[in-house]
Motif scaffolding. Structure first.
Motif, PDB file in Angstrom:
ATOM      1  N   CYS A 115      54.072   9.541  19.898  1.00 35.21           N
ATOM      2  CA  CYS A 115      52.841   9.332  19.279  1.00 35.21           C
ATOM      3  C   CYS A 115      51.746  10.599  19.741  1.00 35.21           C
ATOM      4  CB  CYS A 115      51.856   8.098  19.835  1.00 35.21           C
ATOM      5  SG  CYS A 115      50.261   8.012  19.317  1.00 35.21           S
ATOM      6  N   CYS A 118      48.200   9.363  21.853  1.00 36.95           N
ATOM      7  CA  CYS A 118      48.475   8.752  23.053  1.00 36.95           C
ATOM      8  C   CYS A 118      49.948   9.242  23.883  1.00 36.95           C
ATOM      9  CB  CYS A 118      48.268   7.379  23.160  1.00 36.95           C
ATOM     10  SG  CYS A 118      49.829   6.585  22.690  1.00 36.95           S
ATOM     11  N   CYS A 129      51.887   3.824  16.011  1.00 39.89           N
ATOM     12  CA  CYS A 129      51.983   3.760  17.318  1.00 39.89           C
ATOM     13  C   CYS A 129      52.236   2.321  17.879  1.00 39.89           C
ATOM     14  CB  CYS A 129      51.020   4.662  18.051  1.00 39.89           C
ATOM     15  SG  CYS A 129      51.320   4.637  19.780  1.00 39.89           S
ATOM     16  N   GLU A 131      51.548   1.755  20.988  1.00 33.20           N
ATOM     17  CA  GLU A 131      50.640   1.581  22.049  1.00 33.20           C
ATOM     18  C   GLU A 131      49.142   1.566  21.725  1.00 33.20           C
ATOM     19  OE1 GLU A 131      53.132   1.142  25.125  1.00 33.20           O
ATOM     20  OE2 GLU A 131      51.069   1.593  25.416  1.00 33.20           O
ATOM     21  N   CYS A 132      48.797   2.743  20.858  1.00 31.85           N
ATOM     22  CA  CYS A 132      47.543   3.044  20.354  1.00 31.85           C
ATOM     23  C   CYS A 132      47.314   2.476  18.905  1.00 31.85           C
ATOM     24  CB  CYS A 132      46.955   4.169  20.695  1.00 31.85           C
ATOM     25  SG  CYS A 132      47.667   5.476  19.638  1.00 31.85           S
TER      26      CYS A 132
HETATM   27 ZN   LIG Z   1      49.593   5.982  20.499  1.00 35.65          ZN
END
Ligand SMILES: [Zn+2]
Length: 141
Positions: A115, A118, A129, A131-132
């Protein structure tokens, strides 16, 4: 002379702004796995608002209002649960990407898939992503 120059600059600025805009627009946002869920959520909220309004202006009986509200809330809970499920699956890497065609169309091969925002790493190409949630395609090396 000055006027000609000024209008030339003005035209140049307009052209520049338009070309920048155009550059930002052409690629449609990749489809997020949440998109249809978000849409459903939004439409349920809208229905709830309408319902409340109709109840307030006296178009609905108490019973109809309560029943419909309950139905909508149940539906909303279902959508929320689905969103959580999809999120969990993405986090677990079970859902690579929603649409195989889209993936094939803009396969970028940064390896590994990192990503750009992040720096989370994924073993497979993701549109967003895990995650983010930001678009991953900027990760092109
Ligand atoms: Zn990310």
């Amino acid at each position: 002379m000055t006027i000609a120059l000024a209008s030339l600059i003005a035209v140049a600025v307009v052209v520049f702004v338009i070309s920048v805009r155009a550059k930002d627009l052409p690629q449609p946002e990749p489809v997020s796995p949440f998109e249809h869920l978000d849409e459903r959520k939004a439409s349920i909220y809208e229905n709830l608002r309408d319902l409340q309004f109709e109840y307030r202006v006296g178009k609905l009986s108490d019973q109809d209002y309560q029943q419909t509200k309950l139905d909508l809330q149940k539906e909303l809970a279902g959508v929320m649960a689905e969103i959580d499920r999809v999120k969990a699956e993405i986090a677990a890497g079970k859902i690579p990407v929603p649409s195989p065609e889209l993936v094939k169309a803009n396969v970028v091969k940064p390896s590994p898939y990192i990503c750009p925002f992040c720096k989370a790493e994924f073993s497979q190409p993701l549109k967003f992503c895990g995650e983010c949630g930001k678009p991953m395609k900027a990760a092109q090396a």
